[in-house]
Motif scaffolding. Sequence first.
Motif, PDB file in Angstrom:
ATOM      1  N   GLU A  69      -5.563   3.450  -5.423  1.00  0.00           N
ATOM      2  CA  GLU A  69      -4.764   4.350  -6.261  1.00  0.00           C
ATOM      3  C   GLU A  69      -3.580   3.661  -6.951  1.00  0.00           C
ATOM      4  OE1 GLU A  69      -4.142   8.353  -4.726  1.00  0.00           O
ATOM      5  OE2 GLU A  69      -5.080   7.732  -2.863  1.00  0.00           O
ATOM      6  N   SER A  92      -8.888   5.877  -6.392  1.00  0.00           N
ATOM      7  CA  SER A  92      -9.353   6.209  -5.050  1.00  0.00           C
ATOM      8  C   SER A  92     -10.848   5.873  -4.991  1.00  0.00           C
ATOM      9  CB  SER A  92      -9.094   7.700  -4.844  1.00  0.00           C
ATOM     10  OG  SER A  92      -9.599   8.106  -3.630  1.00  0.00           O
ATOM     11  N   LEU A  98     -15.579   4.407   0.509  1.00  0.00           N
ATOM     12  CA  LEU A  98     -14.383   4.237   1.341  1.00  0.00           C
ATOM     13  C   LEU A  98     -14.795   3.840   2.761  1.00  0.00           C
ATOM     14  CD1 LEU A  98     -11.314   4.557   1.607  1.00  0.00           C
ATOM     15  CD2 LEU A  98     -11.679   6.991   2.065  1.00  0.00           C
ATOM     16  N   ILE A 110      -2.671   3.903   0.505  1.00  0.00           N
ATOM     17  CA  ILE A 110      -3.217   4.969  -0.344  1.00  0.00           C
ATOM     18  C   ILE A 110      -2.084   5.757  -0.983  1.00  0.00           C
ATOM     19  CG2 ILE A 110      -5.292   5.246   1.078  1.00  0.00           C
ATOM     20  CD1 ILE A 110      -3.905   7.749   2.298  1.00  0.00           C
ATOM     21  N   THR A 114      -6.621   9.830  -1.628  1.00  0.00           N
ATOM     22  CA  THR A 114      -7.592   9.306  -0.668  1.00  0.00           C
ATOM     23  C   THR A 114      -7.506  10.090   0.633  1.00  0.00           C
ATOM     24  OG1 THR A 114      -7.306   7.144  -1.659  1.00  0.00           O
ATOM     25  CG2 THR A 114      -8.352   7.212   0.511  1.00  0.00           C
ATOM     26  N   ALA A 322     -10.571  11.719  -8.538  1.00  0.00           N
ATOM     27  CA  ALA A 322     -10.199  10.479  -7.860  1.00  0.00           C
ATOM     28  C   ALA A 322      -9.690   9.427  -8.835  1.00  0.00           C
ATOM     29  CB  ALA A 322     -11.406   9.930  -7.111  1.00  0.00           C
TER      30      ALA A 322
END
Length: 472
Positions: A69, A92, A98, A110, A114, A322
């Motif tokens: 991010e 993200s 992830l 983050i 996230t 995201a």
Amino acid sequence: MTSAQDIQTNLSASFQKAVSNSWGQNLSGSPIANFSSPPSSWAGAIPRRSAPKVLKPFNTQDIKILLLENVNVGGQEILRNQGYQVEALKTSLPEDQLIEKIRDIHVIGIRSKTKLTERVLSEAKNLLVVGCFCIGTNQVDLEYAARHGISVFNSPFANSRSVAELVIAEIILLARQIGDRSNEMHRSTWNKVSAKCWEIRGKTLGIVGYGHIGSQLSVLAEAMGMNVIYYDVVTLMALGTARQVPTLEKLLEESDFVTLHVPDLPETRNLISTTQFEHMKNGSYLINASRGSVVDIPALIKASRSGKIAGAALDVFPQEPAANGDYFNSNLNTWGDDLRSLNNIILTPHIGGSTEEAQRAIGIEVADALVRYINQGITLGSVNLPEVQLRSLTLDEPEHARVIYIHRNVPGVLRKVNEILGDHNVDKQISDSRGDIAYLMADISNVRYEQIKDIQERLEALSSRILTRVLY
Ligand SMILES: NC(=O)C1=CN([C@@H]2O[C@H](COP(=O)(O)OP(=O)(O)OC[C@H]3O[C@@H](n4cnc5c(N)ncnc54)[C@H](O)[C@@H]3O)[C@@H](O)[C@H]2O)C=CC1
Ligand SMILES: O=C(O)CCC(=O)C(=O)O
């Protein structure tokens, strides 16, 4: 792949190197140089200590950090300067990607998007610490993290001012219908109106949640000539001439502008819904720059259509994309088209804290906290582990090691730990607990490498153990 366990236990190759590193003079990159320095006004009041020793639990290049991010470059630099391996991504990641990445890393950084759920964290076998480069920590399962010895840090107020300034701007923008006028001009339409456009002077601002942001906003709003009232679940000192009101209903009934600054909690979900809109003044305004879960958006759409509210500014949404792009559509939130069709609704993409100043300050603050934790085990500022600090070891203390033992808070642990440490000279020791989790830190002297390994193995064998680290 290097596991946290490997790093902790595979000391032999790195021990001599690390010790010689720590005895070296290269302290310029040391976070503790600043952290443990007392103010200059203290000079003479306390005896001078030798330069702090940089503790290294590992070859620093073995530490793998994933930053998501678009974490500020200042923060990235601090981590890179430590020699850690840092991968920084602008967005993200979808959950499956992830999970794939988190298996291999020791540190993750983050922001608000996230989601570190139990499902994700349970795959993170090597994870030591999470840095939230923001205020909110609702995106992390803090309890699960604590139970697995993963410390979580955030930046509790570095972006508060930015959010407060955005809200001040939005109060004026809503009162003057600037969003609509600007959109019209972008479509070539000249529409000069004054009906239902207001000054904010003398109007009442109702702040829900009078914490860092709410109280900062209170000061700014008063300076603009507004009357300020606030509602909070705790009794808080009013700044200026602001006034705390006893209930949310009272605040809604008195306010021309209602602004929300509460955390995402079970009690704040849909805090503003149909009933609360009914309590609001006719023609009042709502601002939400807290969390998307706090406002029931379909209820807001109804309140706007009926004219109950004259406008709203939303910076946060139940579902947020995201990454940047054309994602804020009805696939993301089913009411998306309805919301966009309303008059005097300002929509912003969660930018309350997005200023150069805030991001730089957050980057530095959280990166420093991560380095302190990785290198020294200090948990000051942790939001889910007990906050524990020991003064630094210094360069004139050779053959010292720092033992960190995160454990379940059950009777008899200290006795067992001290049986293990008791054969050595424990210079200083501290232990604290938070709920079911306890954190013990001890500095021991005159320890040889074989002894460190033995201490670590014996601590690891205790049934109360969550995580053991030895820094030297
Ligand atoms: N839009 C953005 O970019 C940003 C959003 N935020 C959000 O703003 C929230 C507030 O931030 P801060 O002011 O720093 O938090 P804070 O923790 O300093 O203040 C929150 C206040 O809300 C109060 N509160 C909690 N539950 C409440 C309830 N049910 N009713 C009324 N009051 C309640 C607390 O007692 C506290 O005084 C953060 O939790 C975060 O979610 C924060 C920064 C940036
Ligand atoms: O800037 C961000 O990514 C998140 C801001 C925010 O919501 C927070 O600090 O809690």
